[in-house]
Design an enzyme around this catalytic site. Structure first.
Site, mmCIF file in Angstrom:
data_model
loop_
_atom_site.group_PDB
_atom_site.id
_atom_site.type_symbol
_atom_site.label_atom_id
_atom_site.label_comp_id
_atom_site.label_asym_id
_atom_site.label_seq_id
_atom_site.Cartn_x
_atom_site.Cartn_y
_atom_site.Cartn_z
ATOM 1 N N ILE A 154 0.656 -1.224 0.128
ATOM 2 C CA ILE A 154 -0.010 0.151 -0.048
ATOM 3 C C ILE A 154 0.958 1.242 0.004
ATOM 4 C CG2 ILE A 154 -1.778 1.498 1.271
ATOM 5 C CD1 ILE A 154 -2.801 -1.355 2.288
ATOM 6 N N ASP A 173 10.907 2.497 7.132
ATOM 7 C CA ASP A 173 10.174 1.063 7.358
ATOM 8 C C ASP A 173 11.430 0.125 7.897
ATOM 9 O OD1 ASP A 173 8.827 -1.235 7.035
ATOM 10 O OD2 ASP A 173 7.739 -0.637 5.207
ATOM 11 N N SER A 232 -4.619 3.472 7.819
ATOM 12 C CA SER A 232 -4.146 2.204 8.163
ATOM 13 C C SER A 232 -4.825 1.686 9.294
ATOM 14 C CB SER A 232 -2.476 2.322 8.769
ATOM 15 O OG SER A 232 -2.098 0.790 8.859
ATOM 16 N N ARG A 233 -4.382 1.854 10.448
ATOM 17 C CA ARG A 233 -5.281 1.732 11.771
ATOM 18 C C ARG A 233 -5.157 2.842 12.870
ATOM 19 N NH1 ARG A 233 -6.688 -1.949 9.327
ATOM 20 N NH2 ARG A 233 -6.584 -4.076 9.685
ATOM 21 N N ASP A 257 -9.276 8.017 8.061
ATOM 22 C CA ASP A 257 -10.195 6.913 7.736
ATOM 23 C C ASP A 257 -10.413 6.102 8.790
ATOM 24 O OD1 ASP A 257 -12.214 5.632 5.890
ATOM 25 O OD2 ASP A 257 -10.470 4.097 5.778
ATOM 26 N N GLU A 262 -12.411 3.473 17.370
ATOM 27 C CA GLU A 262 -13.693 3.527 16.543
ATOM 28 C C GLU A 262 -14.698 2.079 16.487
ATOM 29 O OE1 GLU A 262 -12.440 0.867 12.627
ATOM 30 O OE2 GLU A 262 -11.261 2.968 12.974
ATOM 31 N N HIS A 294 -13.568 4.316 8.078
ATOM 32 C CA HIS A 294 -12.860 2.982 7.916
ATOM 33 C C HIS A 294 -13.298 2.463 6.386
ATOM 34 C CE1 HIS A 294 -10.341 -0.183 9.872
ATOM 35 N NE2 HIS A 294 -10.253 -0.403 8.356
#
Length: 331
Positions: A154, A173, A232-233, A257, A262, A294
């Site tokens: 992604i 990363d 993502s989260r 998002d 949530e 989401h």
């Protein structure tokens, strides 16, 4: 065999029913799998859960006592599942390890451009026939710097779009993605990425090492006029700290998002209820913040792949096979 699927949307239901038509029946319910709803699964050997399911130890034990032996989660993330308990109970748990990365990457860019060009504010104005431009001033992305936290599939797709805009690329990363290097991405430490990026997008999984990776210190490292996007989260961002910075007038825009609290809110209609979450209520009031529920993954392509993989995971379980999607093999 009849399979019980929790957390199924109206759009998803006919796709699930069609996918299982040749081999099994599927009963779809809108409610999410939780301690309150787990007893519904009594008598179902196979249960399918959605991303917002709560599969803690108590839920798993309730499912197991009712005869459930396999859980097919229709998502990539699995931080909501107590895998230690699942393994002790001998339950098979699978996930969808891959689906269209473009669905999430493109939506992350949708959020970025929505806050940058004030799309929501502009749309609300024109509905009232207010066509003034005051307060709608955005910025070109070309020549600015995009920081990508997490450069897997992604993150790579997000970086390709940024490259198309003519942006400079910084990445962070644990491993470097050769495809991102080919785009001209420079891998740097997290603090430098946060300090130099005009747009920061999060594409790392939620692990103990990444929980609240965007905390108060990280937010203070960012430029005052930066754009932050999280598709993502929710647990990657310390939302209370973010609200504090927004109250101080920082950041060009924030697109979210996902939200760390949530569960029990997203995917549900709360329009007629008082909002008990003061942080979420405050977050939504900021004019430079866009919050969606989401939905980044929610395309025909991605949902189709998720369902196809779920069908394959069920077939693997019934045949005694394991795959890269198997999180917990049956004892």
């Amino acid at each position: 065999m009849e399979i019980l699927a929790f957390g199924v949307t109206a759009d998803e239901k006919p796709l699930l029913e069609e996918a299982f038509r040749d081999g099994h029946e599927v009963r779809c319910v809108e409610v999410f799998l939780s301690e309150d709803t787990a007893p519904i699964a009594a008598g179902y050997e196979i249960v399918s859960s959605s991303v917002n399911a709560d599969l803690n130890g108590r839920v798993l034990r309730t499912l197991h006592a009712g005869g459930t032996r396999m859980i097919a989660q229709r998502s990539t993330g699995f931080n909501n599942i107590d895998l230690d308990v699942a393994r002790r109970l001998g339950m098979t748990v699978s996930r969808v390890s891959y689906y269209s990365p473009y669905s999430v990457a493109e939506f992350a860019w949708t959020l970025a451009m929505a806050v940058n060009r004030r799309i929501v504010r502009a749309s609300n104005r024109t509905r009232d026939f207010d066509f003034r431009l005051n307060g709608l001033l955005g910025r070109d992305m070309r020549g600015r710097t995009a920081g990508v936290l997490g450069t897997g599939k992604i993150g790579e797709a997000f970086a390709r779009i940024a490259h198309g805009f003519g942006m400079n690329l910084l990445g962070w990363d644990v491993t470097q993605n050769p495809a991102c290097l080919d785009l001209g991405m420079e891998y740097v430490d997290k603090d430098r990425l946060l300090a130099e990026s005009d747009l920061i997008s999060l594409h790392v999984p939620l692990l103990d090492s990444t929980r609240r990776i965007i905390d108060s210190a990280a937010l203070k490292t960012m430029k005052d006029d930066a754009i932050l996007v999280n598709s993502s989260r929710g647990g990657l961002v310390d939302t209370d700290a973010l609200v504090d910075e927004l109250r101080a007038g920082r950041f060009e825009g924030v697109g979210l998002d996902v939200y760390e609290a949530e569960a029990g809110v997203f995917f549900l209609d709360k329009s007629l209820e008082a909002v008990p979450d003061d942080t979420l209520a405050r977050l939504i009031t900021f004019p430079n913040v866009v919050v969606t529920s989401h939905q980044a993954y929610y395309t025909h392509d991605a949902v189709g792949q998720i369902i196809a993989t779920t069908v394959a995971n069920v077939a693997d379980y019934l045949s005694g096979r394991r795959s890269e999607n198997t999180l917990s093999p049956a004892a």
